[in-house]
Write a protein that holds these residues in place. Structure first.
Motif, mmCIF file in Angstrom:
data_model
loop_
_atom_site.group_PDB
_atom_site.id
_atom_site.type_symbol
_atom_site.label_atom_id
_atom_site.label_comp_id
_atom_site.label_asym_id
_atom_site.label_seq_id
_atom_site.Cartn_x
_atom_site.Cartn_y
_atom_site.Cartn_z
ATOM 1 N N LEU A 61 0.807 -1.213 0.000
ATOM 2 C CA LEU A 61 0.000 0.000 0.000
ATOM 3 C C LEU A 61 0.842 1.265 0.000
ATOM 4 O O LEU A 61 0.563 2.212 -0.746
ATOM 5 C CB LEU A 61 -0.941 -0.004 1.204
ATOM 6 N N ILE A 62 1.875 1.316 0.831
ATOM 7 C CA ILE A 62 2.717 2.512 0.863
ATOM 8 C C ILE A 62 3.458 2.673 -0.455
ATOM 9 O O ILE A 62 3.576 3.789 -0.984
ATOM 10 C CB ILE A 62 3.702 2.442 2.048
ATOM 11 N N GLY A 63 3.944 1.579 -1.016
ATOM 12 C CA GLY A 63 4.590 1.645 -2.321
ATOM 13 C C GLY A 63 3.636 2.152 -3.391
ATOM 14 O O GLY A 63 4.008 2.955 -4.256
ATOM 15 N N ARG A 64 2.381 1.691 -3.349
ATOM 16 C CA ARG A 64 1.389 2.115 -4.330
ATOM 17 C C ARG A 64 1.086 3.606 -4.205
ATOM 18 O O ARG A 64 1.005 4.323 -5.207
ATOM 19 C CB ARG A 64 0.101 1.300 -4.165
ATOM 20 N N LYS A 65 0.956 4.090 -2.960
ATOM 21 C CA LYS A 65 0.659 5.507 -2.764
ATOM 22 C C LYS A 65 1.833 6.383 -3.203
ATOM 23 O O LYS A 65 1.631 7.437 -3.815
ATOM 24 C CB LYS A 65 0.314 5.777 -1.293
ATOM 25 N N LEU A 66 3.054 5.968 -2.911
ATOM 26 C CA LEU A 66 4.220 6.742 -3.340
ATOM 27 C C LEU A 66 4.331 6.780 -4.855
ATOM 28 O O LEU A 66 4.658 7.820 -5.440
ATOM 29 C CB LEU A 66 5.492 6.150 -2.727
ATOM 30 N N PHE A 67 4.053 5.655 -5.506
ATOM 31 C CA PHE A 67 4.101 5.606 -6.967
ATOM 32 C C PHE A 67 3.021 6.494 -7.572
ATOM 33 O O PHE A 67 3.265 7.221 -8.544
ATOM 34 C CB PHE A 67 3.946 4.160 -7.437
ATOM 35 N N GLN A 68 1.826 6.476 -6.987
ATOM 36 C CA GLN A 68 0.742 7.325 -7.479
ATOM 37 C C GLN A 68 1.078 8.797 -7.303
ATOM 38 O O GLN A 68 0.785 9.626 -8.187
ATOM 39 C CB GLN A 68 -0.559 6.980 -6.755
ATOM 40 N N GLN A 69 1.692 9.147 -6.177
ATOM 41 C CA GLN A 69 2.094 10.536 -5.964
ATOM 42 C C GLN A 69 3.142 10.957 -6.988
ATOM 43 O O GLN A 69 3.113 12.085 -7.496
ATOM 44 C CB GLN A 69 2.630 10.707 -4.538
ATOM 45 N N ARG A 361 -0.307 -5.617 6.159
ATOM 46 C CA ARG A 361 -1.121 -5.151 7.291
ATOM 47 C C ARG A 361 -0.482 -3.938 7.966
ATOM 48 O O ARG A 361 -1.174 -2.986 8.357
ATOM 49 C CB ARG A 361 -1.305 -6.279 8.308
ATOM 50 N N TRP A 362 0.843 -3.965 8.137
ATOM 51 C CA TRP A 362 1.528 -2.855 8.788
ATOM 52 C C TRP A 362 1.381 -1.585 7.964
ATOM 53 O O TRP A 362 1.082 -0.504 8.493
ATOM 54 C CB TRP A 362 3.001 -3.202 8.983
ATOM 55 N N GLN A 363 1.579 -1.689 6.659
ATOM 56 C CA GLN A 363 1.477 -0.513 5.797
ATOM 57 C C GLN A 363 0.060 0.046 5.798
ATOM 58 O O GLN A 363 -0.137 1.267 5.794
ATOM 59 C CB GLN A 363 1.922 -0.860 4.378
ATOM 60 N N LYS A 364 -0.939 -0.827 5.807
ATOM 61 C CA LYS A 364 -2.326 -0.357 5.853
ATOM 62 C C LYS A 364 -2.597 0.405 7.142
ATOM 63 O O LYS A 364 -3.281 1.436 7.142
ATOM 64 C CB LYS A 364 -3.293 -1.536 5.733
ATOM 65 N N GLU A 365 -2.047 -0.083 8.258
ATOM 66 C CA GLU A 365 -2.248 0.602 9.528
ATOM 67 C C GLU A 365 -1.582 1.971 9.519
ATOM 68 O O GLU A 365 -2.132 2.951 10.028
ATOM 69 C CB GLU A 365 -1.695 -0.241 10.678
ATOM 70 N N MET A 366 -0.391 2.067 8.910
ATOM 71 C CA MET A 366 0.290 3.357 8.829
ATOM 72 C C MET A 366 -0.510 4.367 8.009
ATOM 73 O O MET A 366 -0.577 5.547 8.329
ATOM 74 C CB MET A 366 1.685 3.178 8.202
ATOM 75 N N VAL A 367 -1.149 3.890 6.942
ATOM 76 C CA VAL A 367 -1.954 4.770 6.098
ATOM 77 C C VAL A 367 -3.261 5.141 6.798
ATOM 78 O O VAL A 367 -3.643 6.314 6.871
ATOM 79 C CB VAL A 367 -2.240 4.106 4.733
ATOM 80 N N ASP A 368 -3.968 4.143 7.330
ATOM 81 C CA ASP A 368 -5.268 4.385 7.962
ATOM 82 C C ASP A 368 -5.152 5.295 9.180
ATOM 83 O O ASP A 368 -6.059 6.078 9.476
ATOM 84 C CB ASP A 368 -5.919 3.063 8.372
ATOM 85 N N SER A 369 -4.052 5.189 9.922
ATOM 86 C CA SER A 369 -3.882 5.977 11.144
ATOM 87 C C SER A 369 -3.433 7.403 10.862
ATOM 88 O O SER A 369 -3.427 8.239 11.764
ATOM 89 C CB SER A 369 -2.867 5.297 12.073
#
Length: 397
Positions: A61-69, A361-369
């Protein structure tokens, strides 16, 4: 004067509840002490992270968001790919009128050459398919999606790796921090990244009790136990609050069949529990080739695509102002069985799996929080920290 009974528990619960109601501005101030590691600290992770597009830009998820940015900021043509894939995702999860509206938006916005958002990066047959897309052949949209992914795997992905990929490696530095005994205590108490039910008496599959080789089959068994417990408020082989020796629970698990005495055990529920609680893994639901438990009648009312996307409203949502634990002190040193003592061999075994978080799961928690948005600001990325991020549970929540 000794400590008042439950005082530590009261303080912990109060701090947890107060953390849930911290003003966003105050929370941001507290997070200023959290910094991504310096770039030089992340170099060793580059080889481990790999360079595959699917892993770095889609699954994580974090990789996907960084790539989209990166796509959104690099050039207008790349930005269109992000908009197209987002609207395509919205269409796939939409229902009824919303789905039709999303389809018409895709046709008008991305498939008309005169549109500013036309998919001009497509070439050859893919470009012709895009121009000819209509209500009558909308099923070809999947081919256009794959052509878009092929485009992104090329020059855009290469440019991403040579520009801001280091930010992803900085996040991987955090992700790989070891889970100490303190982390285990905090995460288990607050329900963040627990270690499942497979090792709890009453949930253990026969192959574990026989000390045989086991894999995901034990998880399907535990799911069967959990469904039984949610229906009848008891485990298949152990009554609620029943005082029984572990040896007897083991015997029942290995020899007895589960009983369905509660009135809410309808036919589909009984069937799926029986299938999950097959004594031999080879016959257990979920363990056979091509076997998908989601196709069982028990789940017929659930749209799993919307569920996995977080769009499915659960039947019951825990209250945010309630701590679901009677005594958090007990989680530190014991499990269900009291007075468990760890020996040297236990500590050695523990260190074998104390290696970090579960990536997705860890990356999702970092994004959701909200932690990802806070730490990913440009003015913070240039400022690193020399030490690993210490646990700040009440902050990151």
């Amino acid at each position: 004067m000794g400590d008042l009974p439950g005082l530590n528990n009261l303080v912990a619960n109060t701090a947890y509840l107060r953390a849930q109601h911290v003003h966003p501005d105050e929370l941001r101030k507290q997070r200023l002490s959290l910094m991504l590691p310096k770039r030089k600290m992340s170099s060793a992770l580059q080889a481990a992270a790999g360079r595959k597009y699917e892993s770095l830009c889609e699954r994580q998820l974090i990789g996907r968001k960084l790539f989209q940015q990166f796509l959104g900021a690099f050039n207008p043509q790349y930005r269109v790919t992000t908009e197209f894939l987002e609207e395509l995702s919205d269409w796939s999860f939409a229902e009824d009128e919303a789905r039709e509206k999303a389809k018409q938006s895709i046709l008008a916005k991305f498939c008309q050459p005169e549109s500013r958002s036309f998919l001009s990066y497509l070439t050859g047959e893919a470009a012709e398919r895009c121009k000819s897309l209509s209500d009558n052949n909308f099923d070809m949209l999947g081919q256009i999606r794959e052509a878009t992914r092929d485009f992104l795997r090329g020059k855009p992905f290469s440019e991403y790796l040579n520009n801001v990929f280091y930010r992803f490696l900085q996040w991987k530095e955090y992700e790989k921090q070891e889970i100490s005994d303190r982390y285990f205590y905090e995460f288990r108490t607050l329900g963040k990244g627990g270690f499942g039910e497979a090792g709890t008496p009453g949930y253990m599959a026969p192959e574990i009790l026989r000390q045989e080789y086991s894999c995901t089959s034990v998880d399907w068994w535990a799911l069967g136990c959990s469904i039984d417990e949610m229906v009848a408020a008891r485990l298949p082989f152990k009554d609620f609050r029943e005082k029984v020796q572990i040896e007897e629970v083991t015997r029942r698990t290995l020899e007895d069949d589960c009983k369905f005495e509660h009135k809410h055990f309808d036919a589909p529920t009984q069937d799926i529990i029986r299938r999950f609680l097959e004594k031999k893994p080879v016959y257990r639901l979920g363990c056979r080739s091509g076997d998908d438990p989601r196709n069982h009648a028990f789940f017929k009312s659930i749209n799993f695509r919307r569920l996995e996307a977080g769009l499915w409203r659960p039947a019951w949502v825990p209250k945010s102002n309630v701590v679901y634990a009677n005594d958090t002190d007990r989680f530190r040193d014991t499990s269900e069985v009291e007075n468990v003592k760890f020996e040297a061999k236990d500590e050695k075994f523990y260190k074998q799996f104390s290696t970090g978080a579960v990536s997705i799961r860890w990356q999702k928690e970092m994004v959701d929080s909200g932690v990802f948005d806070e730490l990913n600001r440009p003015n913070l990325n240039g400022r690193g920290c020399e030490t690993a991020w210490e646990s700040r549970t009440c902050i990151v929540l």
